[in-house]
Design a protein around this motif. Structure first.
Motif, short mmCIF file in Angstrom:
data_model
loop_
_atom_site.label_atom_id
_atom_site.label_comp_id
_atom_site.label_asym_id
_atom_site.label_seq_id
_atom_site.Cartn_x
_atom_site.Cartn_y
_atom_site.Cartn_z
N PHE A 37 9.98 -55.07 -10.65
CA PHE A 37 9.27 -54.91 -9.40
C PHE A 37 7.99 -53.99 -9.72
N ILE A 38 8.10 -53.33 -10.90
CA ILE A 38 7.20 -52.39 -11.25
C ILE A 38 5.65 -53.00 -11.65
N PRO A 39 5.59 -54.11 -12.07
CA PRO A 39 3.95 -54.57 -12.08
C PRO A 39 3.45 -54.52 -10.75
N THR A 40 4.25 -54.70 -9.74
CA THR A 40 3.61 -54.86 -8.63
C THR A 40 2.83 -53.37 -8.06
N LEU A 41 3.49 -52.26 -8.83
CA LEU A 41 2.77 -50.95 -8.34
C LEU A 41 1.61 -50.71 -9.07
N VAL A 42 1.30 -51.70 -9.98
CA VAL A 42 0.06 -51.31 -10.94
C VAL A 42 -1.02 -51.80 -10.15
N PRO A 43 -2.17 -50.98 -9.85
CA PRO A 43 -3.35 -51.55 -8.95
C PRO A 43 -3.78 -52.91 -9.57
N GLY A 62 2.48 -59.89 -10.47
CA GLY A 62 2.93 -59.34 -9.13
C GLY A 62 3.85 -59.92 -8.26
N ILE A 63 4.83 -60.84 -8.82
CA ILE A 63 5.69 -61.47 -8.12
C ILE A 63 6.91 -60.72 -7.62
#
Lengths: 467, 313
Positions: free
Chosen positions: B126-132, B183-184
């Motif tokens: 989930f973490i990558p989706t928090l990256v702008p 961003g999956i």
């Protein structure tokens, strides 16, 4: 069943809502990217400035509260950090010190994509609340003429005329005889070359290439291959500031015909320039060149600064960057080569200070603009950014004893500016893409340039018809 | 409402009183919702509707508005970049959406298994989706850098000369599709919720019948997950057709190389905010809206054939 129906409805509602946000949300999507400024924008101005406005506004607000009786002038600029930001701060400070009735408040306003007039200014003017003065790249002002105050009368009254400035500066600030703003500064391009690389390759470091064929020959000698891979490029025509504008003029082309008022981006000499640029890349292998250019970094990672590129066409602001990131670099600056090694020229960009339409304090705004663009005091501050004053006499004073600026000062009077047309932004974007389209086999140089010329001319026609 | 009406027959006075309270309460409801409704009308409905009007006009915010009828639409169909934008966008949606559905479900299935460190893995994905998105673009630009990039370096160690990725028009869109999968995490979360919603009973029954793991997934889990798949697919398609931030940040709005990353929304944005052709851009927005609406409606139509809701026959 009821739950399913409801789930379906929720789904459908979401779709419609998303559709709505898509239509209404274009601008907010854009803002998300506001922080990430376009590289071409940075290149156009010669200095990238993305940072916060906090320092500027903070200072001026406090000074404003102490002297309330003064007329406040809001000045939009897009230079927040580095030497450019410092120069704005210093200029405004100096001006405010010299004035009893006017106080200028500089306000950093990020550009959207180009660094000329932005959608922010247009909306501010449309809303009847424009800034009093704005700094904008000259090439893109004409198409938004409706948003600026034409300055002919004021200039005439105060004896400000073309003679004070370089020809390119004044002309680029004028459309059809109407003065859109006062020219503020200039950026120029030249060939930077690495003297150590020249020595290594057995070339005379005091004899940079002057003709296009010499440039090619040197580039081949300077290129280093290891195991089939190119580890150092001698030269890449469009790297840095080697725009089609740069080479088109070096080859003797003209992008605009003043008589007919038409864009001539398919001028035979420009076709020749584009053909040369792209065939040059083919000699080294398109893939090698693409790999290199798409890998190249900026600032300290600039391949010329880090020694991976021996020669590049770039602007005068690079002098300061080299000093900052690699002051040991042994380099020279020379003319941009031309086919016959004569008639050297340079592509000059730069900004103007404009007064938007509908400002409340026109006279005060004009006083500031006049001071910034014509006074020796303000123009001398251009030294801070390493760019040029729009006035030849000031440049001679601030750069006259700097050998690195010699070539620039020599070619500046002969500098060429982008045509002042009603589709300057589009023309910039289209021409910037041209080499990429040619090397990716989307058409021959002639075909691509014909298409661009037609597109820009019909765009201009459409805009003229509605005026 | 229902209970109020039943009581109505028996004790009219009481009802009158209740209605008073309800309407008084409702009044406060409206008052509290008013700011939101005003905002919605002012900042969504008004611009939305005016964009229909402007799509038939020449409009650049500052100059007088000029009626041009269908000219904007006609001009669009003769604009090669409009078609480039459509082609690129459809190409992207056609690959990015199915890939994200398959990948998303697979990841959700894996993360739903009773493994060690399960919540740790869930967090990791989930973490990558928090990256702008803009930061993502820059990270991937480095990873995919043809000369110094980590990915080509790894490929080289196993003897493959990596492609120029974002530098080559043939590879640029696949690279973007690859990046988009970064961003999956969001859809994985939704799939996971869907999976946990499926009753254990089905699973137990199937196990008693001797079904293998794969068959259970195929015959029980996936059909029961179809409403969630449907939802994610529609959201995915809408997002894919509007893809903007990632390619814009990667190419600074140019769509290089050779216009291969010039997506529809980017062309729209450039026309609106760079060339100030607001009328033209409004026309583009409405065409996109119609396309998205059509695709969504078609999907809804098809849904009765492949989407199963709990409790349906």
């Amino acid at each position: 069943m009821g739950i399913n129906k409801r789930l379906k409805m929720v789904c459908l509602c979401l779709v419609v809502l998303l559709g709505i946000t898509m239509l209404g949300g274009c601008s907010s999507q854009g803002n998300e990217n506001g922080a990430n400024q376009s590289s071409s924008a940075a290149n156009q101005s010669g200095s990238s400035n993305n940072a916060s406005e906090s320092t500027d506004t903070g200072n001026s607000k406090s000074s404003q509260s102490t002297q309330k009786e003064k007329t406040k002038i809001v000045f939009w600029h897009n230079w927040a950090t580095g030497p450019s930001g410092e120069s704005i701060k210093k200029s405004v400070e100096e001006f405010n010190k010299s004035q009893d009735d006017i106080i200028v408040e500089p306000l950093f306003v990020a550009t959207d994509a180009g660094d000329s007039i932005t959608s922010k200014l247009l909306t501010a003017v449309a809303a009847g609340n424009p800034p009093d003065v704005m700094l904008a790249s000259r090439y893109g002002i004409a198409e938004y003429m409706d948003a600026v105050t034409i300055l002919n009368d004021l200039a005439e009254r105060d004896n400000i005329n073309a003679d004070m400035f370089y020809e390119w500066a004044w002309e680029e600030a004028t459309y059809d005889g109407q003065l859109l703003g006062l020219p503020y500064d200039g950026t120029a391009r030249a060939l930077f070359y690495n003297k150590d690389h020249f020595k290594e390759a057995g070339l005379d470091p005091e004899k940079p290439p002057l003709t296009i064929s010499e440039l090619e020959e040197y580039a081949k000698k300077l290129t280093i291959r290891e195991n089939g891979k190119i580890t150092r490029f001698g030269f890449i025509p469009w790297y840095g500031e080697g725009w089609l504008y740069t080479w088109g003029w070096a080859f003797g082309g003209e992008f605009y015909d003043k008589e007919t008022g038409k864009v001539t981006a398919n001028h035979p000499k420009i076709v020749e320039a584009l053909t040369w640029m792209t065939s040059f890349a083919e000699q080294f292998g398109i893939e090698n060149v693409t790999n290199f250019t798409s890998s190249a970094g900026s600032a300290a990672m600039n391949p010329f600064i880090s020694g991976q590129l021996s020669m590049m066409v770039t602007g005068n602001w690079m002098i300061a960057q080299i000093e900052q990131y690699n002051s040991d670099l042994n380099y020279g600056i020379s003319y941009i080569p031309t086919p016959d090694g004569k008639n050297f020229t340079t592509y000059v960009g730069g900004r103007a200070l404009i007064i938007p339409k509908g400002v409340k304090n026109l006279e005060e705004a004009w006083t500031f603009v006049k001071w910034m663009c014509t006074s020796e005091e303000a123009q001398s501050l251009k030294k801070m950014t390493g760019e040029f004053s729009a006035r030849p006499d000031v440049n001679a004073k601030i750069y006259g004893d700097d050998p690195r600026q010699k070539i620039f000062l020599e070619v500046l009077p002969n500098g060429k500016h982008r045509p002042v047309i009603l589709a300057g932004n589009m023309m910039w974007d289209e021409l910037a893409k041209a080499p990429d389209l040619v090397i990716n086999k989307q058409g021959t140089p002639k075909e691509i340039l014909d298409q661009i010329t037609d597109k820009i001319n019909s765009e201009i026609e459409k805009k003229k018809r509605s005026q | 409402m229902f209970s109020a009406r039943t009581i109505a027959g028996i004790r009219p006075r009481m009802v009158w009183k209740r209605r008073g309270i309800e309407s008084r309460r409702a009044k406060y409801g409206y008052i509290f919702a008013l700011p939101w409704m005003t905002g919605l009308l002012l900042f969504y409905a008004y611009p939305l509707l005016s964009s229909i009007y402007y799509s038939f006009n020449k409009y650049n915010v500052i100059s007088p508005v000029e009626w041009v009828g269908l000219n904007n639409y006609k001009e669009l169909f003769n604009d090669p970049l409009f078609w480039t934008g459509i082609k690129n966008t459809l190409y992207y949606a056609l690959f990015a959406v199915p890939i994200s559905v398959v990948l998303g479900i697979s990841l959700a299935l894996l993360l739903n298994m009773p493994i060690r460190w399960r919540s740790f893995f869930r967090t990791v994905f989930f973490i990558p989706t928090l990256v702008p998105v803009v930061a993502t673009a820059i990270i991937w630009q480095w990873l995919l850098n043809p000369q110094f990039g980590l990915i080509n370096h790894l490929l080289e160690t196993i003897g493959i000369g990596g492609p120029p990725w974002l530098g080559d028009p043939k590879w640029s869109k696949p690279s973007l599709i690859l990046m988009a999968q970064w961003g999956i995490g969001n859809s994985v979360i939704i799939y996971l919720a869907g999976l946990q919603d499926i009753s254990k009973d089905y699973d137990d029954a199937a196990r008693v019948d001797g079904a293998s793991g794969l068959r259970k997934v195929w015959h029980i889990t996936l059909p029961l997950l179809t409403p969630v798949i449907f939802f994610n697919m529609i959201m995915g398609i809408i997002n894919a057709l509007q893809v903007f931030t990632l390619p814009y940040a990667l190419t600074y709005g140019t769509g290089n190389p050779a216009n291969s990353l010039l997506f529809y929304s980017m062309h729209l944005y450039n026309n609106a905010f760079l060339y100030m052709k607001m009328g033209y851009a409004s026309a583009m927005a409405w065409i996109l809206f119609i396309v998205i609406m059509t695709i969504t409606l078609l999907l809804f139509r098809s849904s009765s054939r492949w989407v199963y809701y709990h409790g349906d026959q």
